[in-house]
Design an enzyme around this catalytic site. Structure first.
Site, PDB file in Angstrom:
ATOM      1  N   HIS A  96      20.364 -12.062  29.026  1.00  0.00           N
ATOM      2  CA  HIS A  96      20.179 -11.133  27.907  1.00  0.00           C
ATOM      3  C   HIS A  96      20.271  -9.710  28.435  1.00  0.00           C
ATOM      4  CE1 HIS A  96      18.894 -14.356  25.208  1.00  0.00           C
ATOM      5  NE2 HIS A  96      18.342 -14.867  26.289  1.00  0.00           N
TER       6      HIS A  96
ATOM      7  N   LYS B 254      27.173 -19.848  20.930  1.00  0.00           N
ATOM      8  CA  LYS B 254      25.751 -20.130  21.128  1.00  0.00           C
ATOM      9  C   LYS B 254      25.103 -20.614  19.843  1.00  0.00           C
ATOM     10  CE  LYS B 254      21.850 -20.172  23.327  1.00  0.00           C
ATOM     11  NZ  LYS B 254      21.160 -19.212  24.172  1.00  0.00           N
TER      12      LYS B 254
ATOM     13  N   HIS C 201      18.735 -23.273  29.497  1.00  0.00           N
ATOM     14  CA  HIS C 201      17.358 -23.235  29.997  1.00  0.00           C
ATOM     15  C   HIS C 201      16.623 -24.567  29.794  1.00  0.00           C
ATOM     16  CE1 HIS C 201      16.768 -22.285  25.799  1.00  0.00           C
ATOM     17  NE2 HIS C 201      16.865 -20.976  25.916  1.00  0.00           N
TER      18      HIS C 201
ATOM     19  N   HIS D 255      23.411 -17.413  31.887  1.00  0.00           N
ATOM     20  CA  HIS D 255      22.571 -17.195  30.681  1.00  0.00           C
ATOM     21  C   HIS D 255      21.788 -15.903  30.890  1.00  0.00           C
ATOM     22  CE1 HIS D 255      19.862 -18.903  27.327  1.00  0.00           C
ATOM     23  NE2 HIS D 255      19.501 -17.646  27.527  1.00  0.00           N
TER      24      HIS D 255
ATOM     25  N   HIS E 187      20.406 -23.481  22.396  1.00  0.00           N
ATOM     26  CA  HIS E 187      18.960 -23.357  22.581  1.00  0.00           C
ATOM     27  C   HIS E 187      18.401 -24.631  21.966  1.00  0.00           C
ATOM     28  CE1 HIS E 187      14.997 -21.240  22.822  1.00  0.00           C
ATOM     29  NE2 HIS E 187      14.729 -22.284  22.059  1.00  0.00           N
TER      30      HIS E 187
ATOM     31  N   ASP F 169      18.302 -16.667  32.173  1.00  0.00           N
ATOM     32  CA  ASP F 169      17.607 -16.364  30.912  1.00  0.00           C
ATOM     33  C   ASP F 169      16.703 -15.141  31.082  1.00  0.00           C
ATOM     34  OD1 ASP F 169      16.899 -16.485  28.252  1.00  0.00           O
ATOM     35  OD2 ASP F 169      15.371 -18.028  28.544  1.00  0.00           O
TER      36      ASP F 169
HETATM   37  C1  NCD Z   1      15.092 -14.982  24.739  1.00  0.00           C
HETATM   38  C2  NCD Z   1      15.168 -13.524  24.283  1.00  0.00           C
HETATM   39  O1  NCD Z   1      14.176 -12.795  24.412  1.00  0.00           O
HETATM   40  O2  NCD Z   1      16.228 -13.104  23.811  1.00  0.00           O
HETATM   41  N1  NCD Z   1      13.699 -15.332  24.925  1.00  0.00           N
HETATM   42  C3  NCD Z   1      13.211 -16.367  25.655  1.00  0.00           C
HETATM   43  O3  NCD Z   1      11.994 -16.581  25.626  1.00  0.00           O
HETATM   44  N2  NCD Z   1      13.988 -17.138  26.387  1.00  0.00           N
HETATM   45  C4  NCD Z   1      15.788 -15.867  23.749  1.00  0.00           C
HETATM   46  C5  NCD Z   1      16.126 -17.237  24.289  1.00  0.00           C
HETATM   47  O4  NCD Z   1      16.857 -17.361  25.265  1.00  0.00           O
HETATM   48  O5  NCD Z   1      15.667 -18.239  23.727  1.00  0.00           O
HETATM   49 ZN    ZN Z   2      17.948 -16.764  26.614  1.00  0.00          ZN
HETATM   50 ZN    ZN Z   3      17.003 -19.752  24.220  1.00  0.00          ZN
END
Ligand code: NCD
Ligand code: ZN
Ligand code: ZN
Length: 347
Positions: free
Chosen positions: A15, A99, A174, A13, A136, A247
């Protein structure tokens, strides 16, 4: 123990954002992890196979020369997603998941799904093809307390979907609560969860340690200590249902240090060190390899990575800020110390 050799881990996971942000945050992940499941919540979101493959190519182009890192892509589910799109996604080896973002639940989720219960036709395709549904898992009803949104989602949204689609492969992304751990444990072996390092290490007290701490704000929000302990027990349990997903969610500093700051912690530069700390605190560091490197690929039907990394118990000071395009980003533990680090590869 001061050194730990383990099979190269994967991040299920992550970003990576796009453009200059992508170039800034990709190297620390690519240096350590063999693969990562890259989240599709860009603006605009990654909703088609073509968009996912174009994003994959931008990630590949941003990789350091000689890197063997492999991005695995996730498609952003919307109310307009077609069964044909999911069939094509399931057939593509570089697309590992779909997702589900409840609309409004988190960063860049506006294009998400208002009512996840109406997508039965799409879940049927996923059930038949084995395409993994990552969720999520939080309800968005403003009347539901923010600390309860995950538990309520699992009970009122995900459980009925799984009843109708018992073969659906689901990852509760998460996971942050004891209820999520219990939900995943009691479900079939088609249901798993990813766990972040920050939820294994911090309870909600950390949000208010000496003042409000915007860089510790993420969604789902940090929970009570009893939940952190339940997550840690799941992580060290050796169960195939719980695996690593950082995450890591970078946001420029001014977007976090703001009157309405956005959600997400940037953890990837120190992620393995943080997981090692959590496992060591629990007296189970030798279980880290299963969690970080074996359980995830097994769930996704992939072989583990064929090489190793070495963790050394050696304090590293985390920079106060790191570059993020024209901006800067404040990583988790900024200015503080992480007890373990990954030994740089010899060249
Ligand atoms: C994530 C993001 O910033 O893209 N933020 C977070 O607080 N985890 C989005 C997500 O995974 O929910
Ligand atoms: Zn995330
Ligand atoms: Zn998320």
């Amino acid at each position: 123990m001061n050194r730990l050799v383990l099979r190269r881990p994967d991040d299920w996971h992550l970003h990576l954002r796009d453009g200059a942000g992508l170039a800034a945050v990709l190297p620390p992940t690519a240096d350590v992890f063999g693969r990562a499941l890259v989240m599709p919540n860009l603006v605009p979101p990654v909703t088609t196979v073509d968009a996912a493959l174009a994003y994959r190519d931008r990630i590949r182009a941003a990789l350091p020369a000689g890197s063997r890192f492999r991005p695995l892509m996730a498609l952003y589910l919307t109310e307009a997603t077609s069964p044909e799109t999911l069939e094509a996604a399931a057939a593509h080896p570089d697309i590992a998941a779909v997702k589900l973002y409840p609309a409004g639940a988190t960063t860049n989720s506006d294009a998400g799904v208002r009512d996840p219960s109406v997508l039965g036709e799409l879940y049927a395709v996923m059930e038949r093809t084995g395409l993994v549904l990552c969720v999520h898992g939080e309800v968005t009803d403003p009347h539901v307390d923010i600390f309860d949104r995950e538990a309520v989602f699992l009970e009122t949204v995900l459980a009925p979907i799984l009843e109708r689609h018992p073969g659906l492969r689901v990852v509760v992304e998460h996971a942050t609560t004891a209820q999520a751990v219990q939900f995943v444990r009691s479900a079939g072996d088609t249901v798993a969860a990813s766990l972040t390092a920050h939820h294994l290490l911090m309870s909600r007290n950390a949000l208010f340690e000496g003042g409000i701490r915007p860089h510790r704000y993420c969604l789902p929000i940090l929970k009570r200590e009893e939940h952190r302990i339940a997550l840690l027990e799941a992580a060290i349990s050796g169960s195939p249902k719980f695996f690593l997903g950082t995450d890591s969610a970078p946001h420029a500093r001014h977007r976090k240090e703001a009157a309405c700051g956005c959600a997400g912690m940037y953890t990837s530069p120190v992620a393995m060190g943080l997981y090692a700390e959590a496992f060591e605190n629990a007296g189970e560091i030798q279980r880290l390899e299963h969690f970080a490197s074996l359980a995830g690929p097994a769930f996704y039907g992939l072989p583990p990575n064929d090489d190793t990394i070495t963790l050394v118990r050696q304090e590293q000071v985390v920079p106060e800020t790191l570059p993020f395009g024209d901006d800067v980003i404040v990583p988790i533990r900024a200015g503080g110390v992480v007890r373990w680090r990954v030994e740089p590869a010899r060249s």
